[in-house]
Design a protein around this motif. Structure first.
Motif, PDB file in Angstrom:
ATOM      1  N   ASP A  26       0.863  -1.189   0.000  1.00 39.03           N
ATOM      2  CA  ASP A  26       0.000   0.000   0.000  1.00 39.03           C
ATOM      3  C   ASP A  26       0.896   1.234   0.000  1.00 39.03           C
ATOM      4  OD1 ASP A  26      -1.776   2.063   0.461  1.00 39.03           O
ATOM      5  OD2 ASP A  26      -3.010   0.926   1.859  1.00 39.03           O
ATOM      6  N   LEU A  27       0.972   1.911  -1.140  1.00 36.29           N
ATOM      7  CA  LEU A  27       1.880   3.044  -1.288  1.00 36.29           C
ATOM      8  C   LEU A  27       1.316   4.345  -0.730  1.00 36.29           C
ATOM      9  CD1 LEU A  27       3.292   2.336  -4.871  1.00 36.29           C
ATOM     10  CD2 LEU A  27       4.078   1.484  -2.656  1.00 36.29           C
ATOM     11  N   ASN A  28      -0.008   4.458  -0.694  1.00 37.65           N
ATOM     12  CA  ASN A  28      -0.683   5.616  -0.066  1.00 37.65           C
ATOM     13  C   ASN A  28      -0.055   6.942  -0.515  1.00 37.65           C
ATOM     14  OD1 ASN A  28      -2.755   6.570   1.559  1.00 37.65           O
ATOM     15  ND2 ASN A  28      -1.466   6.693   3.366  1.00 37.65           N
ATOM     16  N   VAL A  29      -0.081   7.177  -1.817  1.00 44.20           N
ATOM     17  CA  VAL A  29       0.708   8.275  -2.398  1.00 44.20           C
ATOM     18  C   VAL A  29       0.061   9.658  -2.318  1.00 44.20           C
ATOM     19  CG1 VAL A  29       1.895   6.786  -4.047  1.00 44.20           C
ATOM     20  CG2 VAL A  29      -0.275   7.843  -4.684  1.00 44.20           C
ATOM     21  N   MET A  30      -1.228   9.727  -2.095  1.00 47.57           N
ATOM     22  CA  MET A  30      -1.897  11.017  -2.250  1.00 47.57           C
ATOM     23  C   MET A  30      -1.509  12.019  -1.163  1.00 47.57           C
ATOM     24  SD  MET A  30      -3.304  10.835  -5.067  1.00 47.57           S
ATOM     25  CE  MET A  30      -4.172  12.390  -5.104  1.00 47.57           C
ATOM     26  N   LYS A  31      -1.262  13.258  -1.631  1.00 50.93           N
ATOM     27  CA  LYS A  31      -0.945  14.372  -0.739  1.00 50.93           C
ATOM     28  C   LYS A  31      -1.828  15.548  -1.129  1.00 50.93           C
ATOM     29  CE  LYS A  31       3.938  13.035  -0.919  1.00 50.93           C
ATOM     30  NZ  LYS A  31       5.248  13.398  -1.490  1.00 50.93           N
ATOM     31  N   LEU A  36       2.786  13.717  -8.733  1.00 47.31           N
ATOM     32  CA  LEU A  36       2.154  12.416  -8.525  1.00 47.31           C
ATOM     33  C   LEU A  36       2.800  11.357  -9.421  1.00 47.31           C
ATOM     34  CD1 LEU A  36      -0.066  10.528  -7.436  1.00 47.31           C
ATOM     35  CD2 LEU A  36      -1.572  11.406  -9.240  1.00 47.31           C
ATOM     36  N   THR A  37       2.991  11.687 -10.697  1.00 48.86           N
ATOM     37  CA  THR A  37       3.573  10.721 -11.642  1.00 48.86           C
ATOM     38  C   THR A  37       4.985  10.324 -11.214  1.00 48.86           C
ATOM     39  OG1 THR A  37       2.280  11.752 -13.414  1.00 48.86           O
ATOM     40  CG2 THR A  37       4.056  10.272 -14.075  1.00 48.86           C
ATOM     41  N   SER A  55       8.662   6.284  -8.785  1.00 47.86           N
ATOM     42  CA  SER A  55       9.717   6.052  -7.805  1.00 47.86           C
ATOM     43  C   SER A  55       9.293   5.024  -6.748  1.00 47.86           C
ATOM     44  CB  SER A  55      10.090   7.378  -7.130  1.00 47.86           C
ATOM     45  OG  SER A  55      11.073   7.166  -6.148  1.00 47.86           O
ATOM     46  N   LYS A  56       8.092   5.198  -6.201  1.00 45.81           N
ATOM     47  CA  LYS A  56       7.641   4.314  -5.110  1.00 45.81           C
ATOM     48  C   LYS A  56       7.278   2.913  -5.611  1.00 45.81           C
ATOM     49  CE  LYS A  56       5.263   5.829  -1.546  1.00 45.81           C
ATOM     50  NZ  LYS A  56       6.274   5.762  -0.461  1.00 45.81           N
ATOM     51  N   ILE A  57       6.661   2.831  -6.780  1.00 46.10           N
ATOM     52  CA  ILE A  57       6.341   1.505  -7.339  1.00 46.10           C
ATOM     53  C   ILE A  57       7.639   0.718  -7.541  1.00 46.10           C
ATOM     54  CG2 ILE A  57       5.497   0.297  -9.395  1.00 46.10           C
ATOM     55  CD1 ILE A  57       3.408   2.629  -9.642  1.00 46.10           C
ATOM     56  N   THR A  58       8.662   1.421  -8.007  1.00 41.48           N
ATOM     57  CA  THR A  58       9.950   0.758  -8.246  1.00 41.48           C
ATOM     58  C   THR A  58      10.621   0.353  -6.937  1.00 41.48           C
ATOM     59  OG1 THR A  58      10.244   2.051 -10.269  1.00 41.48           O
ATOM     60  CG2 THR A  58      12.200   0.977  -9.363  1.00 41.48           C
ATOM     61  N   SER A  59      10.824   1.332  -6.041  1.00 39.74           N
ATOM     62  CA  SER A  59      11.600   1.065  -4.822  1.00 39.74           C
ATOM     63  C   SER A  59      10.851   0.208  -3.805  1.00 39.74           C
ATOM     64  CB  SER A  59      12.020   2.391  -4.166  1.00 39.74           C
ATOM     65  OG  SER A  59      10.868   3.125  -3.757  1.00 39.74           O
ATOM     66  N   ASP A  60       9.531   0.435  -3.686  1.00 38.41           N
ATOM     67  CA  ASP A  60       8.770  -0.237  -2.624  1.00 38.41           C
ATOM     68  C   ASP A  60       8.162  -1.566  -3.050  1.00 38.41           C
ATOM     69  OD1 ASP A  60       9.423   2.119  -1.454  1.00 38.41           O
ATOM     70  OD2 ASP A  60       7.404   2.681  -0.832  1.00 38.41           O
ATOM     71  N   ILE A  61       8.141  -1.828  -4.376  1.00 33.33           N
ATOM     72  CA  ILE A  61       7.542  -3.088  -4.839  1.00 33.33           C
ATOM     73  C   ILE A  61       8.486  -3.846  -5.768  1.00 33.33           C
ATOM     74  CG2 ILE A  61       5.569  -4.206  -5.941  1.00 33.33           C
ATOM     75  CD1 ILE A  61       3.870  -1.760  -5.358  1.00 33.33           C
ATOM     76  N   LEU A  86      -0.163   4.515 -16.090  1.00 34.80           N
ATOM     77  CA  LEU A  86       1.023   4.946 -16.836  1.00 34.80           C
ATOM     78  C   LEU A  86       2.281   4.766 -15.991  1.00 34.80           C
ATOM     79  CD1 LEU A  86       2.400   6.170 -19.280  1.00 34.80           C
ATOM     80  CD2 LEU A  86       1.896   8.437 -18.342  1.00 34.80           C
ATOM     81  N   ALA A  87       2.240   5.195 -14.747  1.00 36.02           N
ATOM     82  CA  ALA A  87       3.415   5.094 -13.871  1.00 36.02           C
ATOM     83  C   ALA A  87       3.787   3.632 -13.625  1.00 36.02           C
ATOM     84  CB  ALA A  87       3.148   5.805 -12.551  1.00 36.02           C
ATOM     85  N   GLY A  88       2.769   2.796 -13.401  1.00 34.98           N
ATOM     86  CA  GLY A  88       3.018   1.375 -13.169  1.00 34.98           C
ATOM     87  C   GLY A  88       3.606   0.698 -14.394  1.00 34.98           C
ATOM     88  N   ALA A  89       3.082   1.055 -15.561  1.00 36.84           N
ATOM     89  CA  ALA A  89       3.584   0.478 -16.802  1.00 36.84           C
ATOM     90  C   ALA A  89       5.034   0.907 -17.055  1.00 36.84           C
ATOM     91  CB  ALA A  89       2.695   0.891 -17.970  1.00 36.84           C
ATOM     92  N   LEU A  90       5.336   2.186 -16.837  1.00 33.73           N
ATOM     93  CA  LEU A  90       6.703   2.670 -17.038  1.00 33.73           C
ATOM     94  C   LEU A  90       7.675   2.019 -16.058  1.00 33.73           C
ATOM     95  CD1 LEU A  90       6.250   6.490 -17.742  1.00 33.73           C
ATOM     96  CD2 LEU A  90       7.417   4.840 -19.225  1.00 33.73           C
ATOM     97  N   ALA A  91       7.263   1.928 -14.797  1.00 32.39           N
ATOM     98  CA  ALA A  91       8.128   1.314 -13.780  1.00 32.39           C
ATOM     99  C   ALA A  91       8.416  -0.140 -14.137  1.00 32.39           C
ATOM    100  CB  ALA A  91       7.478   1.418 -12.405  1.00 32.39           C
ATOM    101  N   ALA A  92       7.389  -0.861 -14.577  1.00 31.05           N
ATOM    102  CA  ALA A  92       7.569  -2.266 -14.978  1.00 31.05           C
ATOM    103  C   ALA A  92       8.452  -2.368 -16.217  1.00 31.05           C
ATOM    104  CB  ALA A  92       6.209  -2.911 -15.225  1.00 31.05           C
TER     105      ALA A  92
END
Length: 371
Positions: free
Chosen positions: A58-63, A71-72, A77-83, A102-108
């Motif tokens: 659970d990245l809980n990214v919203m601020k 956000l992007t 960054s978090k999808i990569t480092s934390d997962i 988009l962010a998840g696809a790019l990180a993958a």
């Protein structure tokens, strides 16, 4: 065994991913992990609880006041480092068109992991509308390894972009979720819901209304309200109009001021189980929602679409939905026909749903299993 990650962040994504997570989790050939970015915190948590989805990350990214750029960047960054750096995945599933997609696809992609795009191929043809969703879809399609399209029209959109490998028409998982969700509403939950909405006369024909889109603000929404008032007055002994009113002041203030009638019930927004239950109890649905245009035909409910145009023309072409826009006369006329002409009602209610039959998740699993 393949290790797969389902990554999503909003309520609609969670709804459409839930049946896929269930299908893959029940197969010993897959190890399933779930990651959420929580773009919609409270609404997301409701769906996770209802479908009993266990979250691994659970990245809980919203601020507050977060920009799209911020956000992007934070998501990648978090999808990569934390997962993705914590364990190896063979496949990453993303759904739809959000920033998480988009962010998840790019990180993958940066980790050389295959990307599975669910609900691929939807296009408006305008990169700035919807913004940034159209761009998110187009870019995700360029780097995805598998494209699961809801309809033939979506497949044709991808073909125009020379995307032809591993493209499959499978229907929309939203139908799987709808049917799965209704099965979860047992007798106890039914009793609870009937008690909660005991002010609604379910012995009458229920017309469920949802209307919240920006293009209907102002005069169009007033026209819609006037149409509903006329229908309520003309069929006061036959019809009960139930309208979960969006909290946006452009909608809420006008609705509360204008929609005053004994057989119009203005209620607070519904959570997902309540909404699908109310849809199932309805006879007619009048809406400007995209998702409901896909779901309602599976329940045999005619849909009057409060839009001048829709990106879901497959439903209109199949005869499951009718475009009425905000035209007062059209809304009244089509509602009258559905209430008074049983053969007309039946023709629309029994039309085949172009968005699937509830087996989309199993189709996707079968394709991935043999790939």
């Amino acid at each position: 065994m393949k290790k797969v990650l389902f990554l999503f962040g909003t309520r609609p994504e969670a709804i459409k991913m839930a049946p896929l997570i269930t299908a893959f989790s029940s197969d010993a050939n897959f190890e399933v992990k779930v990651g959420v970015t929580a773009q919609h915190r409270e609404m997301l948590d409701q769906v996770l609880a209802f479908f009993e989805i266990q979250v691994d990350y659970d990245l809980n990214v919203m601020k507050p006041n977060q920009t799209l750029h911020q956000l992007t960047a934070d998501l990648i960054s978090k999808i990569t480092s934390d997962i993705l750096l914590k364990e190896h995945f063979d496949l990453v599933f993303v759904q739809g068109d959000t920033t998480t997609v988009l962010a998840g696809a790019l990180a993958a992609f940066y980790q050389k992991i295959k990307i599975i795009h669910i609900e691929a191929g939807l296009r408006s043809g305008d990169m700035l509308s919807p913004f940034p969703e159209e761009m998110n879809r187009v870019l995700t399609s360029r780097i995805a390894s598998f494209h699961f399209c809801p309809t033939e029209a979506s497949l044709e959109n991808l073909a125009k972009e020379n995307i032809t490998d591993n493209v499959y028409v499978v229907g929309n998982t939203v139908i799987d979720a709808l049917l799965m969700g209704l099965k979860k509403i047992d007798a106890a939950k039914e009793t609870e819901l009937l008690s909660k909405f005991d002010f609604v006369d379910f012995s009458k024909k229920i017309i469920l209304v949802t209307c919240h889109r920006r293009e209907n603000f102002g005069k169009p929404f007033e026209e819609i309200c006037d149409a509903l008032l006329e229908v309520a007055a003309a069929y006061k002994d036959l019809v009960e109009i139930v309208y979960p009113v969006h909290l946006n002041p452009n909608v809420k203030e006008v609705a509360q001021k204008k929609l005053i009638a004994n057989n119009i019930k203005l209620i607070t927004p519904l959570d997902y189980p309540e909404l699908i239950w109310m849809m199932d109890k309805s006879n007619i649905i009048i809406t400007d929602s995209g998702g409901i245009q896909e779901e309602a035909p599976s329940l045999g409910k005619p849909v009057l679409v409060l839009r001048e145009v829709t990106e879901r023309m497959e439903g209109v072409d199949a005869g499951t939905a009718i475009l009425v826009g905000s035209d007062k006369a059209k809304i009244i006329l089509e509602t009258q026909k559905l209430l008074e002409d049983s053969s007309y009602y039946s023709q629309i209610a029994t039309a085949s749903n172009p968005y699937g039959d509830g087996t989309t998740s199993e189709k996707i699993k079968a394709i991935i299993s043999r790939s």
